[in-house]
Design a protein around this motif. Structure first.
Motif, mmCIF file in Angstrom:
data_model
loop_
_atom_site.group_PDB
_atom_site.id
_atom_site.type_symbol
_atom_site.label_atom_id
_atom_site.label_comp_id
_atom_site.label_asym_id
_atom_site.label_seq_id
_atom_site.Cartn_x
_atom_site.Cartn_y
_atom_site.Cartn_z
ATOM 1 N N GLY A 1 0.798 -1.219 0.000
ATOM 2 C CA GLY A 1 0.000 0.000 0.000
ATOM 3 C C GLY A 1 0.830 1.268 0.000
ATOM 4 O O GLY A 1 0.291 2.355 -0.197
ATOM 5 N N ARG A 2 2.128 1.159 0.210
ATOM 6 C CA ARG A 2 2.982 2.347 0.212
ATOM 7 C C ARG A 2 3.389 2.708 -1.208
ATOM 8 O O ARG A 2 3.216 1.941 -2.143
ATOM 9 C CB ARG A 2 4.222 2.085 1.059
ATOM 10 C CG ARG A 2 3.837 1.887 2.531
ATOM 11 C CD ARG A 2 4.987 1.864 3.444
ATOM 12 N NE ARG A 2 5.709 3.135 3.440
ATOM 13 C CZ ARG A 2 6.833 3.317 4.103
ATOM 14 N NH1 ARG A 2 7.360 2.342 4.795
ATOM 15 N NH2 ARG A 2 7.439 4.475 4.064
ATOM 16 N N GLU A 3 3.960 3.881 -1.339
ATOM 17 C CA GLU A 3 4.458 4.323 -2.636
ATOM 18 C C GLU A 3 5.916 3.912 -2.794
ATOM 19 O O GLU A 3 6.677 3.888 -1.834
ATOM 20 C CB GLU A 3 4.347 5.842 -2.769
ATOM 21 C CG GLU A 3 2.945 6.326 -2.962
ATOM 22 C CD GLU A 3 2.892 7.815 -3.269
ATOM 23 O OE1 GLU A 3 3.882 8.535 -2.996
ATOM 24 O OE2 GLU A 3 1.858 8.249 -3.777
ATOM 25 N N ALA A 4 6.280 3.617 -4.036
ATOM 26 C CA ALA A 4 7.658 3.272 -4.367
ATOM 27 C C ALA A 4 8.108 4.160 -5.517
ATOM 28 O O ALA A 4 7.317 4.471 -6.408
ATOM 29 C CB ALA A 4 7.750 1.806 -4.768
ATOM 30 N N GLY B 1 12.590 -7.558 -14.138
ATOM 31 C CA GLY B 1 12.973 -6.994 -12.852
ATOM 32 C C GLY B 1 13.290 -5.531 -12.933
ATOM 33 O O GLY B 1 13.039 -4.865 -13.933
ATOM 34 N N GLY B 2 13.854 -5.022 -11.890
ATOM 35 C CA GLY B 2 14.224 -3.617 -11.775
ATOM 36 C C GLY B 2 14.462 -3.306 -10.310
ATOM 37 O O GLY B 2 14.453 -4.195 -9.453
ATOM 38 N N ARG B 3 14.689 -2.028 -10.018
ATOM 39 C CA ARG B 3 14.959 -1.594 -8.652
ATOM 40 C C ARG B 3 14.016 -0.454 -8.295
ATOM 41 O O ARG B 3 13.697 0.382 -9.128
ATOM 42 C CB ARG B 3 16.399 -1.102 -8.496
ATOM 43 C CG ARG B 3 17.473 -2.070 -8.932
ATOM 44 C CD ARG B 3 17.629 -3.271 -8.081
ATOM 45 N NE ARG B 3 18.186 -2.959 -6.782
ATOM 46 C CZ ARG B 3 18.218 -3.819 -5.785
ATOM 47 N NH1 ARG B 3 17.734 -5.032 -5.939
ATOM 48 N NH2 ARG B 3 18.720 -3.490 -4.630
ATOM 49 N N ALA B 4 13.576 -0.421 -7.020
ATOM 50 C CA ALA B 4 12.701 0.641 -6.538
ATOM 51 C C ALA B 4 13.060 0.976 -5.104
ATOM 52 O O ALA B 4 13.568 0.138 -4.367
ATOM 53 C CB ALA B 4 11.243 0.208 -6.627
ATOM 54 N N ARG B 5 12.797 2.224 -4.728
ATOM 55 C CA ARG B 5 13.030 2.666 -3.355
ATOM 56 C C ARG B 5 11.677 2.735 -2.655
ATOM 57 O O ARG B 5 10.771 3.428 -3.090
ATOM 58 C CB ARG B 5 13.706 4.027 -3.321
ATOM 59 C CG ARG B 5 14.043 4.475 -1.907
ATOM 60 C CD ARG B 5 14.902 5.725 -1.865
ATOM 61 N NE ARG B 5 16.097 5.663 -2.664
ATOM 62 C CZ ARG B 5 17.237 5.031 -2.320
ATOM 63 N NH1 ARG B 5 17.306 4.393 -1.183
ATOM 64 N NH2 ARG B 5 18.287 5.044 -3.106
ATOM 65 N N ILE B 6 11.571 1.972 -1.538
ATOM 66 C CA ILE B 6 10.348 1.944 -0.746
ATOM 67 C C ILE B 6 10.722 2.302 0.678
ATOM 68 O O ILE B 6 11.470 1.570 1.334
ATOM 69 C CB ILE B 6 9.681 0.545 -0.770
ATOM 70 C CG1 ILE B 6 9.468 0.069 -2.192
ATOM 71 C CG2 ILE B 6 8.377 0.563 0.004
ATOM 72 C CD1 ILE B 6 9.091 -1.395 -2.295
ATOM 73 N N VAL C 1 6.551 7.035 -9.833
ATOM 74 C CA VAL C 1 6.029 6.694 -8.509
ATOM 75 C C VAL C 1 4.929 5.663 -8.708
ATOM 76 O O VAL C 1 3.964 5.890 -9.436
ATOM 77 C CB VAL C 1 5.477 7.942 -7.789
ATOM 78 C CG1 VAL C 1 4.864 7.562 -6.453
ATOM 79 C CG2 VAL C 1 6.582 8.960 -7.577
ATOM 80 N N ALA C 2 5.099 4.501 -8.070
ATOM 81 C CA ALA C 2 4.157 3.394 -8.226
ATOM 82 C C ALA C 2 3.679 2.943 -6.852
ATOM 83 O O ALA C 2 4.257 3.293 -5.826
ATOM 84 C CB ALA C 2 4.829 2.237 -8.961
#
Length: 150
Positions: free
Chosen positions: A87-90, A100-105, A126-127
């Motif tokens: 439920g948070r934004e990444a 794949g890929g990289r995201a900051r959460i 922003v996802a």
């Protein structure tokens, strides 16, 4: 009929009624009636049995019932670990596609892939985090008209 037998019958009826109402009050009265029946079985006079019932009822309804209701009405437990991330934004750090890929959460870097395998999320988008599978965040992104899609 002996008075203590009557107390046991009253206790049984109150216990059955409690199962249908779930108010906690009738169950506590059943326990008080059971205590009065025990007092009668020990040979105490009817006045003492009534006093045991009255004191047991008062103690149950005034002391025990509020405590029990507080424990029943506790808020749901806090989500922690990976469940707290759903439920948070990444923010994507690299392009995120089915490989794949990289995201900051929440300040941490996670491996990520889109929830929809056909979706490609560009870097910097922003996802929303829909799920966590192992150490991979599954992201959902809706493109807006001011962002360019690759």
């Amino acid at each position: 009929m002996e008075p203590w037998v009557a107390w046991l019958l009253v206790a049984a009826l109150l216990g059955i009624a409690e199962m249908f109402t779930l108010t906690l009050a009738l169950g506590l009265l059943a326990v008080a009636a059971l205590a009065a029946g025990l007092a009668g079985a020990l040979g105490l006079p009817l006045a003492a049995q009534v006093a045991v019932f009255a004191l047991g009822s008062l103690a149950g309804l005034v002391v025990v019932r509020p405590i029990a209701r507080r424990h029943i009405a506790q808020p749901p437990p806090l989500r922690s670990g990976t469940a707290a991330l759903v439920g948070r934004e990444a923010t994507t750090l690299t392009e995120v596609n089915r490989q794949g890929g990289r995201a900051r959460i929440g300040g941490e870097e996670w491996t990520a892939r889109p929830y929809d395998p056909d979706l490609v999320i560009p870097a910097g988008a922003v996802a929303d985090v829909l799920a966590i599978e192992g150490a991979t965040a599954l992201l959902y992104w809706v493109s807006s008209s001011d962002e360019e899609q690759p």
